[in-house]
Write a protein that holds these residues in place. Structure first.
Motif, PDB file in Angstrom:
ATOM      1  N   PRO A   9       0.794  -1.237   0.000  1.00 24.08           N
ATOM      2  CA  PRO A   9       0.000   0.000   0.000  1.00 24.08           C
ATOM      3  C   PRO A   9       0.824   1.284   0.000  1.00 24.08           C
ATOM      4  CG  PRO A   9      -0.009  -1.032   2.171  1.00 24.08           C
ATOM      5  CD  PRO A   9       0.683  -1.984   1.264  1.00 24.08           C
ATOM      6  N   GLY A  78       0.934  -0.869  -7.443  1.00 22.74           N
ATOM      7  CA  GLY A  78       0.594  -0.634  -6.030  1.00 22.74           C
ATOM      8  C   GLY A  78      -0.092  -1.869  -5.470  1.00 22.74           C
ATOM      9  N   GLY A  79      -0.012  -2.047  -4.175  1.00 18.22           N
ATOM     10  CA  GLY A  79      -0.708  -3.165  -3.529  1.00 18.22           C
ATOM     11  C   GLY A  79      -0.225  -4.489  -4.060  1.00 18.22           C
ATOM     12  N   ASP A  80      -1.146  -5.276  -4.589  1.00 11.86           N
ATOM     13  CA  ASP A  80      -0.808  -6.547  -5.216  1.00 11.86           C
ATOM     14  C   ASP A  80      -0.936  -6.356  -6.726  1.00 11.86           C
ATOM     15  OD1 ASP A  80      -1.089  -9.857  -4.444  1.00 11.86           O
ATOM     16  OD2 ASP A  80      -1.487  -9.202  -6.498  1.00 11.86           O
ATOM     17  N   ILE A  83      -4.061  -7.723  -8.475  1.00 10.04           N
ATOM     18  CA  ILE A  83      -5.402  -7.236  -8.132  1.00 10.04           C
ATOM     19  C   ILE A  83      -5.559  -5.840  -8.724  1.00 10.04           C
ATOM     20  CG2 ILE A  83      -6.959  -6.645  -6.233  1.00 10.04           C
ATOM     21  CD1 ILE A  83      -5.541  -8.822  -4.582  1.00 10.04           C
ATOM     22  N   TYR A  84      -6.349  -5.741  -9.772  1.00  7.71           N
ATOM     23  CA  TYR A  84      -6.488  -4.501 -10.550  1.00  7.71           C
ATOM     24  C   TYR A  84      -5.104  -3.895 -10.824  1.00  7.71           C
ATOM     25  CZ  TYR A  84     -11.127  -5.011  -8.450  1.00  7.71           C
ATOM     26  OH  TYR A  84     -12.323  -5.499  -8.001  1.00  7.71           O
ATOM     27  N   THR A 108      -2.430  -6.124  -0.594  1.00  8.07           N
ATOM     28  CA  THR A 108      -3.409  -5.334  -1.336  1.00  8.07           C
ATOM     29  C   THR A 108      -4.127  -4.333  -0.418  1.00  8.07           C
ATOM     30  OG1 THR A 108      -5.216  -5.505  -2.915  1.00  8.07           O
ATOM     31  CG2 THR A 108      -5.306  -6.994  -1.034  1.00  8.07           C
ATOM     32  N   SER A 109      -4.727  -3.317  -1.029  1.00  3.90           N
ATOM     33  CA  SER A 109      -5.406  -2.271  -0.247  1.00  3.90           C
ATOM     34  C   SER A 109      -6.486  -2.843   0.668  1.00  3.90           C
ATOM     35  CB  SER A 109      -6.071  -1.271  -1.175  1.00  3.90           C
ATOM     36  OG  SER A 109      -5.157  -0.814  -2.103  1.00  3.90           O
ATOM     37  N   TYR A 157     -12.968  -0.828  -4.416  1.00  2.00           N
ATOM     38  CA  TYR A 157     -11.769  -0.161  -4.937  1.00  2.00           C
ATOM     39  C   TYR A 157     -12.205   0.887  -5.963  1.00  2.00           C
ATOM     40  CZ  TYR A 157      -8.350  -3.704  -3.240  1.00  2.00           C
ATOM     41  OH  TYR A 157      -7.565  -4.519  -2.482  1.00  2.00           O
ATOM     42  N   ASN A 158     -11.330   1.801  -6.246  1.00  2.00           N
ATOM     43  CA  ASN A 158     -11.602   2.855  -7.239  1.00  2.00           C
ATOM     44  C   ASN A 158     -12.971   3.511  -7.037  1.00  2.00           C
ATOM     45  OD1 ASN A 158      -9.191   2.513  -8.907  1.00  2.00           O
ATOM     46  ND2 ASN A 158     -10.063   0.519  -9.404  1.00  2.00           N
ATOM     47  N   ALA A 191      -4.083   4.577   2.909  1.00  2.00           N
ATOM     48  CA  ALA A 191      -3.636   3.560   3.865  1.00  2.00           C
ATOM     49  C   ALA A 191      -2.124   3.427   3.800  1.00  2.00           C
ATOM     50  CB  ALA A 191      -4.272   2.212   3.512  1.00  2.00           C
ATOM     51  N   ARG A 193       0.160   5.401   4.030  1.00  2.00           N
ATOM     52  CA  ARG A 193       0.865   6.466   3.316  1.00  2.00           C
ATOM     53  C   ARG A 193       0.674   7.754   4.080  1.00  2.00           C
ATOM     54  NH1 ARG A 193      -1.679   5.843  -2.641  1.00  2.00           N
ATOM     55  NH2 ARG A 193      -0.970   3.712  -2.991  1.00  2.00           N
ATOM     56  N   MET A 215      -9.372   8.641  -5.286  1.00  2.00           N
ATOM     57  CA  MET A 215      -8.792   7.437  -5.884  1.00  2.00           C
ATOM     58  C   MET A 215      -7.792   6.728  -4.975  1.00  2.00           C
ATOM     59  SD  MET A 215     -10.024   6.253  -8.513  1.00  2.00           S
ATOM     60  CE  MET A 215      -8.875   5.302  -9.482  1.00  2.00           C
ATOM     61  N   SER A 216      -7.477   7.330  -3.855  1.00  2.00           N
ATOM     62  CA  SER A 216      -6.594   6.639  -2.904  1.00  2.00           C
ATOM     63  C   SER A 216      -7.390   6.129  -1.719  1.00  2.00           C
ATOM     64  CB  SER A 216      -5.511   7.594  -2.410  1.00  2.00           C
ATOM     65  OG  SER A 216      -4.725   7.986  -3.496  1.00  2.00           O
ATOM     66  N   THR A 217      -8.673   5.911  -1.946  1.00  2.00           N
ATOM     67  CA  THR A 217      -9.543   5.489  -0.847  1.00  2.00           C
ATOM     68  C   THR A 217     -10.118   4.109  -1.112  1.00  2.00           C
ATOM     69  OG1 THR A 217     -10.185   7.810  -0.602  1.00  2.00           O
ATOM     70  CG2 THR A 217     -11.551   6.184   0.537  1.00  2.00           C
ATOM     71  N   THR A 218     -10.158   3.308  -0.064  1.00  2.00           N
ATOM     72  CA  THR A 218     -10.832   2.012  -0.126  1.00  2.00           C
ATOM     73  C   THR A 218     -11.996   2.045   0.856  1.00  2.00           C
ATOM     74  OG1 THR A 218      -8.824   0.849  -0.747  1.00  2.00           O
ATOM     75  CG2 THR A 218     -10.529  -0.479   0.303  1.00  2.00           C
TER      76      THR A 218
HETATM   77  N1  SAH Z   1      -3.323  -3.207  -7.093  1.00  2.00           N
HETATM   78  C1  SAH Z   1      -3.882  -2.330  -6.088  1.00  2.00           C
HETATM   79  C2  SAH Z   1      -5.243  -1.790  -6.474  1.00  2.00           C
HETATM   80  C3  SAH Z   1      -5.225  -0.888  -7.672  1.00  2.00           C
HETATM   81  S1  SAH Z   1      -6.768  -0.194  -8.018  1.00  2.00           S
HETATM   82  C4  SAH Z   1      -3.966  -3.081  -4.749  1.00  2.00           C
HETATM   83  O1  SAH Z   1      -3.816  -4.282  -4.722  1.00  2.00           O
HETATM   84  O2  SAH Z   1      -4.178  -2.424  -3.741  1.00  2.00           O
HETATM   85  C5  SAH Z   1      -6.590   1.361  -7.224  1.00  2.00           C
HETATM   86  C6  SAH Z   1      -7.468   1.453  -5.998  1.00  2.00           C
HETATM   87  O3  SAH Z   1      -6.855   0.785  -4.904  1.00  2.00           O
HETATM   88  C7  SAH Z   1      -7.687   2.860  -5.490  1.00  2.00           C
HETATM   89  O4  SAH Z   1      -8.686   3.543  -6.187  1.00  2.00           O
HETATM   90  C8  SAH Z   1      -8.087   2.604  -4.076  1.00  2.00           C
HETATM   91  O5  SAH Z   1      -9.423   2.149  -4.012  1.00  2.00           O
HETATM   92  C9  SAH Z   1      -7.192   1.437  -3.708  1.00  2.00           C
HETATM   93  N2  SAH Z   1      -5.946   1.912  -3.072  1.00  2.00           N
HETATM   94  C10 SAH Z   1      -4.726   1.882  -3.585  1.00  2.00           C
HETATM   95  N3  SAH Z   1      -3.836   2.333  -2.685  1.00  2.00           N
HETATM   96  C11 SAH Z   1      -4.521   2.655  -1.579  1.00  2.00           C
HETATM   97  C12 SAH Z   1      -4.167   3.162  -0.287  1.00  2.00           C
HETATM   98  N4  SAH Z   1      -2.907   3.407   0.036  1.00  2.00           N
HETATM   99  N5  SAH Z   1      -5.137   3.386   0.606  1.00  2.00           N
HETATM  100  C13 SAH Z   1      -6.412   3.102   0.317  1.00  2.00           C
HETATM  101  N6  SAH Z   1      -6.800   2.608  -0.869  1.00  2.00           N
HETATM  102  C14 SAH Z   1      -5.873   2.383  -1.811  1.00  2.00           C
END
Ligand code: SAH
Length: 471
Positions: A9, A78-80, A83-84, A108-109, A157-158, A191, A193, A215-218
């Motif tokens: 994240p 980012g994340g995994d 996953i997207y 992942t987020s 997500y997104n 998250a 960050r 877009m940085s919100t889950t």
């Molecule tokens: N591959 C990424 C997801 C990419 S899609 C993963 O596995 O996390 C992008 C979405 O992920 C964002 O719109 C948001 O919903 C979520 N996201 C990515 N980074 C984030 C973070 N630091 N905190 C919260 N949500 C996050």
């Protein structure tokens, strides 16, 4: 070799060792500017960095596969990455090439956000992206409807970007249609960050947070098993039905778990029925009064209570304030006390069985419940507090007599009066209504402990909700 690496994240200590190793030994590192920024401290000076823009992913993946034939290339997500992320695309593009390809998983987020919220996805859950850049909205909407109907947690997500705002509103509408409006919802922005924000709210209150969702919100929408336990969002797995936490003993488990799940569903359904009944009632109740009235209808499975309930002098608001201030609740009988929300019960007192009440009863020729109220007054516990009478008309008569005698010195802030009986109950309650004190009364001979408990517990719940909202 091409490594598609999920970097987690944000915070570097949440990156896997394998991801870190691939980055440290890379000849070329490719990714969008945000991810490159996140890992800048561990990028080796010798590595070539290729920054890609959003919308150029296919091009980037092709380039990565091509370079991967003779260099160690790391494509970061980012994340995994699976996953997207870029993993799927890289595999598709590499199908006919002889570049060696590996996928390195990351946190992942959903798991990063879940950990910050508590444990909201500890039972079955689903993940859905609201981005309709690659998937038609009608398809996403169909999935959302299916998920909203299922009683599982849903990670979103997104949720929203500068140009995509209606998707979140539509998603909210779908969940409001199929789930309890009080469902717990967690929102995590950034998250792990800089600028991390964590919120736990209710489904119905989600719109109040739209302006902070980007877009940085889950978002994690809970299910009927999701609770707010001391500001942590937890979806219970069923341990609570299988074990007694205090003794550690099992109690037969799965079957009980099934009953609880089924119980939750029945409860949700009947609450929806009650909401419907109350919303159609023609009286002029405020929203919070409707909640209290609904609880009484629910407790008795009887809509006719709507015709009997009287709310005088803004009693619900007064009650909420009293609970927030931790005021004492005096009850007429132990059964009413026992029914009051455990979280508040330490502030509840009942003197019906106190030896002193026996004495007063004998001496003054009162019933024991009336004597219990008298004793509460002697202890200075009536003034400014809440009196809940669910059973004894004589307790109502006593409180009226005390207020008349003592004037302002013994004035409760709120009276809930629902005693039952063919003798004196209706008259005693009319007297309460005439006193000019905030009160909630069930007129006539009907009422009883379940109604009194329903009223005060809904007020306690409302005050807890307000407190959460103020945080
Ligand atoms: N591959 C990424 C997801 C990419 S899609 C993963 O596995 O996390 C992008 C979405 O992920 C964002 O719109 C948001 O919903 C979520 N996201 C990515 N980074 C984030 C973070 N630091 N905190 C919260 N949500 C996050």
């Amino acid at each position: 070799m091409l490594s598609v690496v999920g970097i987690g994240p944000g915070s570097l200590d949440l990156m896997t060792e394998r991801a870190r190793a691939r980055i440290s030994s890379a000849d070329v590192i490719m990714g969008n500017v945000r991810y490159i920024e996140l890992i800048k401290d561990i990028i080796p000076a010798s590595a070539e960095v290729v920054i890609g823009r959003m919308g150029t992913e296919v091009e980037r993946a092709k380039k990565a596969v091509e370079l991967g034939q003779y260099k160690d290339v790391v494509l970061v997500s980012g994340g995994d990455a699976g996953i997207y992320g870029m993993a799927g695309l890289a595999i598709e593009v590499a199908v006919d090439s002889d570049t060696k390809l590996e996928i390195v998983p990351g946190i992942t987020s959903a798991s990063a956000s879940a950990a910050l919220l508590g444990a909201p996805i500890s039972n079955d859950f689903a993940v859905v992206s609201l981005s309709d850049l690659l998937v038609p909205w009608s398809e996403i909407e169909r999935k959302l409807e299916g998920l909203a109907k299922m009683d599982i947690a849903v990670v979103v997500y997104n949720p929203k970007s500068k140009n995509r705002t209606v998707q979140l509103e539509k998603t909210h509408g779908i969940f409001m249609q199929f789930r309890d409006r009080k469902t717990i919802v967690g929102i995590v922005r950034n998250a792990e960050r800089e600028g991390c924000e964590i919120e736990i709210t209710r489904l119905e209150d989600l719109p109040a947070f739209y302006h902070r969702i980007d877009m940085s919100t889950t978002i994690i929408i809970g299910c009927s098993g999701t609770k707010d336990l001391g500001a942590r969002m937890v979806t219970r797995r069923g341990y609570e039905t299988k074990y007694d936490y205090e003794t550690g003993n099992g109690n037969g488990g799965d079957i009980a778990g099934g009953y609880v799940e089924a119980g939750n569903r029945v409860w949700e359904k009947s609450k929806a029925i009650v909401r419907d009944i109350v919303s159609k009632y023609p009286g002029s109740l405020s929203d919070t009064e409707k909640r209290v009235a609904g609880r009484v209808v629910f407790a008795n499975a009887d809509p006719s209570f709507l015709d009997l309930l009287v709310f005088n002098h803004h009693p619900v608001e007064t009650g909420i304030r009293c609970i927030k201030e931790g005021k004492t609740i005096i009850t007429d009988i132990e059964m009413v006390k026992a029914g009051i929300n455990k979280k508040y019960r330490k502030n509840v007192q009942c003197f019906v069985n106190a030896p002193k009440s026996m004495e007063i009863a004998k001496r003054e020729g009162l019933t024991r419940t009336a004597a219990g109220i008298r004793l509460a007054k002697e202890k200075g516990l009536i003034q400014g507090n809440v009196v809940v009478i669910g059973n004894a008309p004589s307790a109502c008569q006593e409180i009226c007599a005390l207020v008349e005698e003592g004037g302002a010195g013994v004035k409760p802030a709120l009276i809930v009066a629902t005693p039952v009986g063919f003798v004196n109950a209706a008259e005693a309650k009319e007297k309460i209504l005439a006193m000019g004190i905030p009160c909630i009364v069930i007129r006539g001979p009907r009422g009883g402990t379940p109604s009194a408990v329903a009223i005060i517990n809904e007020i306690i719940e409302l005050s807890m909700e307000e407190k959460r909202g103020e945080k």
